[in-house]
Motif scaffolding. Structure first.
Motif, PDB file in Angstrom:
ATOM      1  N   GLU A 137     -14.572 -34.076 -17.414  1.00 39.34           N
ATOM      2  CA  GLU A 137     -15.820 -34.086 -17.473  1.00 39.34           C
ATOM      3  C   GLU A 137     -16.456 -32.823 -18.603  1.00 39.34           C
ATOM      4  OE1 GLU A 137     -16.795 -32.817 -13.480  1.00 39.34           O
ATOM      5  OE2 GLU A 137     -16.852 -35.235 -12.631  1.00 39.34           O
ATOM      6  N   THR A 138     -15.596 -31.864 -18.748  1.00 40.69           N
ATOM      7  CA  THR A 138     -15.608 -30.820 -19.732  1.00 40.69           C
ATOM      8  C   THR A 138     -15.632 -31.331 -21.096  1.00 40.69           C
ATOM      9  OG1 THR A 138     -14.921 -29.439 -18.086  1.00 40.69           O
ATOM     10  CG2 THR A 138     -15.485 -28.389 -20.180  1.00 40.69           C
ATOM     11  N   LEU A 139     -14.714 -32.323 -21.462  1.00 41.95           N
ATOM     12  CA  LEU A 139     -14.599 -32.383 -22.849  1.00 41.95           C
ATOM     13  C   LEU A 139     -15.715 -33.405 -23.540  1.00 41.95           C
ATOM     14  CD1 LEU A 139     -10.675 -33.724 -22.728  1.00 41.95           C
ATOM     15  CD2 LEU A 139     -11.645 -31.525 -23.421  1.00 41.95           C
ATOM     16  N   PRO A 140     -15.968 -33.000 -24.865  1.00 43.63           N
ATOM     17  CA  PRO A 140     -16.821 -33.736 -25.355  1.00 43.63           C
ATOM     18  C   PRO A 140     -16.479 -35.264 -25.695  1.00 43.63           C
ATOM     19  CG  PRO A 140     -16.455 -31.745 -26.813  1.00 43.63           C
ATOM     20  CD  PRO A 140     -15.396 -31.912 -25.723  1.00 43.63           C
ATOM     21  N   PRO A 141     -17.277 -36.037 -25.612  1.00 38.97           N
ATOM     22  CA  PRO A 141     -17.036 -37.348 -25.676  1.00 38.97           C
ATOM     23  C   PRO A 141     -16.050 -38.007 -26.807  1.00 38.97           C
ATOM     24  CG  PRO A 141     -19.200 -37.369 -24.920  1.00 38.97           C
ATOM     25  CD  PRO A 141     -18.690 -35.970 -25.484  1.00 38.97           C
ATOM     26  N   GLU A 142     -16.331 -37.362 -28.021  1.00 35.91           N
ATOM     27  CA  GLU A 142     -15.587 -37.805 -29.061  1.00 35.91           C
ATOM     28  C   GLU A 142     -14.126 -37.567 -29.070  1.00 35.91           C
ATOM     29  OE1 GLU A 142     -17.770 -34.010 -30.138  1.00 35.91           O
ATOM     30  OE2 GLU A 142     -18.165 -35.985 -29.086  1.00 35.91           O
ATOM     31  N   VAL A 143     -13.898 -36.297 -28.390  1.00 36.15           N
ATOM     32  CA  VAL A 143     -12.694 -35.605 -28.245  1.00 36.15           C
ATOM     33  C   VAL A 143     -11.942 -36.432 -26.992  1.00 36.15           C
ATOM     34  CG1 VAL A 143     -11.347 -33.644 -27.336  1.00 36.15           C
ATOM     35  CG2 VAL A 143     -13.357 -33.179 -28.907  1.00 36.15           C
ATOM     36  N   LEU A 144     -12.566 -36.898 -26.164  1.00 32.82           N
ATOM     37  CA  LEU A 144     -11.729 -37.720 -24.936  1.00 32.82           C
ATOM     38  C   LEU A 144     -11.502 -38.848 -25.591  1.00 32.82           C
ATOM     39  CD1 LEU A 144     -11.151 -38.049 -22.190  1.00 32.82           C
ATOM     40  CD2 LEU A 144     -13.625 -38.835 -21.778  1.00 32.82           C
TER      41      LEU A 144
END
Length: 456
Positions: free
Chosen positions: A86-93
């Motif tokens: 939930e904490t990670l930015p979408p592009e990183v995930l």
């Protein structure tokens, strides 16, 4: 000789790294944080994330989220993985999950709520998403969920040379694989060849001449506990997975099978202790209490039986007050003996070393062990009772009660899990409560009953 950097990341020095990481997070020093974490293995970084508190974890991820990759994500404990995602930015995930094999993506998805699952599925390439969704369609805790879809296959009529040429031309191969699986025209596995034998054989040798005797397959619907048992029993390093028509659909590798085995062992330990099979150090106090309270309440109910037994000998205790001080010795020693026998039996059932075929022999062994332990403890306790209280009859009562309770404890420790297993119940889940109740009730009843008959 161990390298200095390795030494700093092991044992008590690991705590120093955590402290240094927290200092870098508090100072919002991203460069220092990268300097500390870049040399570490993904599993070590996951451990650090698990050891720090929720507030520090959020600040850590705010500073270092761009460096979280698929390997770290797969190593993070289930208890905090959803929080991290939930904490990670979408592009990183998205970039992180694209690096993972399908089995690792499925492992992550299993512990997430549907909104988080959709985020990860949307991040996958279309072919990968289809493969993951197909794996998720299999029952939970099944081989289909455990397998990876990335497999290396070759027609069974190929030679070593043809196979090596194929592997060299392949645009993409799994990051880790141990066998080349031989299939017939209907994609049914016929055997497999280890990479070692493949590379050491002459080019003209046929693959069928190199197949391993250990070859076997599992159905995608088989429970993962069964898969772990097969790997452990037959010393496999990988195992093809087939559908209902025996067509190849994936492969399970030893690392995933051993993870299941570790989880099974952990669940057994936690269930025997009555703390819930999902208990984790990162759980908050309320979650921890919620997991443990039902078993404490159950124990409270069973302990009431001991109180009923004791109250039935109120007159005896009133006349011989010393019995109140001595009776816990008999009951508690029986409880320990029962736990010893129970732990051995539950583990043997889990590994299938204890079966209906050898159960009578195991029960006889426990009976004799309980009797011998009882005799040894009876001698010690009987002499102590005589020396301290000057009453040989009291020493005799203590000794006889100890023998009886040790026998009951030893038998209960093996018969209770056997009985629960025969009924289709998890022996690790409820055996501890039954055995503890049995040894307490019998310990008090035998000791007070003998005291009433002999001493009054």
């Amino acid at each position: 000789m161990q390298a200095e950097g390795d030494d700093e990341r092991q044992g008590p020095a690991g705590e120093r790294i955590v402290d240094s990481v927290l200092e870098a997070v508090e100072a919002r020093d991203q460069a220092r944080l990268s300097e500390l974490l870049d040399p570490l293995h993904a599993a070590d970084i996951a451990d650090i994330l698990e050891q720090i508190g929720p507030t520090d974890r959020r600040e850590f991820l705010a500073l270092w989220s761009d460096e979280i990759d698929g390997e770290i994500l797969s190593e993070i404990s289930d208890s905090i993985r959803e929080e991290v995602i939930e904490t990670l930015p979408p592009e990183v995930l998205a970039e992180a999950v694209r690096e993972l094999d399908t089995d690792d993506v499925v492992d992550i998805l299993e512990d997430l709520e549907e909104p988080q699952q959709e985020i990860i599925l949307d991040a996958l390439e279309r072919a990968d998403r289809v493969a993951v969704e197909q794996a998720m369609s299999y029952p939970e805790y099944s081989a289909g969920r455990l397998m990876q879809r990335e497999v290396v296959v070759a027609p069974e009529h190929w030679t070593v040379g043809e196979t090596i040429d194929f592997l060299r031309r392949a645009e993409e191969l799994p990051l880790q694989f141990y066998h080349v699986i031989l299939v017939d025209p209907r994609m049914k596995p016929q055997g497999y060849v280890t990479l070692g034998r493949l590379l050491s054989a002459r080019r003209e040798v046929r693959l069928t001449d190199l197949v391993e005797d250990s070859f076997r397959t599992v159905r995608a619907t088989v429970e993962e506990a069964e898969v772990a048992y097969i790997f452990n029993q037959y010393h496999l390093i990988s195992c093809p997975v087939v559908d209902e028509a025996d067509r190849l659909v994936g492969v399970i590798t030893i690392d995933d099978a051993m993870n299941v085995l570790d989880e099974e062992h952990e669940e057994d330990i936690l269930r025997l202790a009555g703390v819930g099979d999902e208990s984790n150090l990162s759980d908050g106090p309320f979650a921890t209490a919620r997991q443990r309270l039902p078993w404490l309440v159950a124990n409270l109910g069973t302990a009431s039986l001991s109180a009923v037994v004791i109250s039935g000998f109120e007159a005896t205790i009133a006349q011989l007050v010393m019995l109140a001080a001595l009776m816990p010795i008999v009951a508690s020693t029986g409880g320990i003996a029962g736990t010893q026998s129970l732990a051995v039996a539950v583990r043997a059932l889990a590994t299938r070393n204890l079966t209906s075929a050898n159960a009578p022999r195991v029960v006889r062994r426990e009976l004799m062990a309980g009797l011998l332990n009882g005799l040894g403890l009876a001698l010690i306790l009987g002499l102590a009772g005589f020396v301290i209280f000057g009453d040989p009859l009291l020493g005799a009562v203590l000794g006889m009660a100890m023998i009886c309770n040790q026998v009951v404890a030893a038998l209960g420790g093996v018969l209770v899990p056997l009985g629960l297993n025969r009924l289709g119940l998890d022996p690790a889940l409820a055996s501890g409560t039954f055995v503890t109740t049995l040894t307490d009730v019998m310990g008090f009843f035998v000791f007070l009953g003998l005291a009433t008959l002999v001493l009054l």
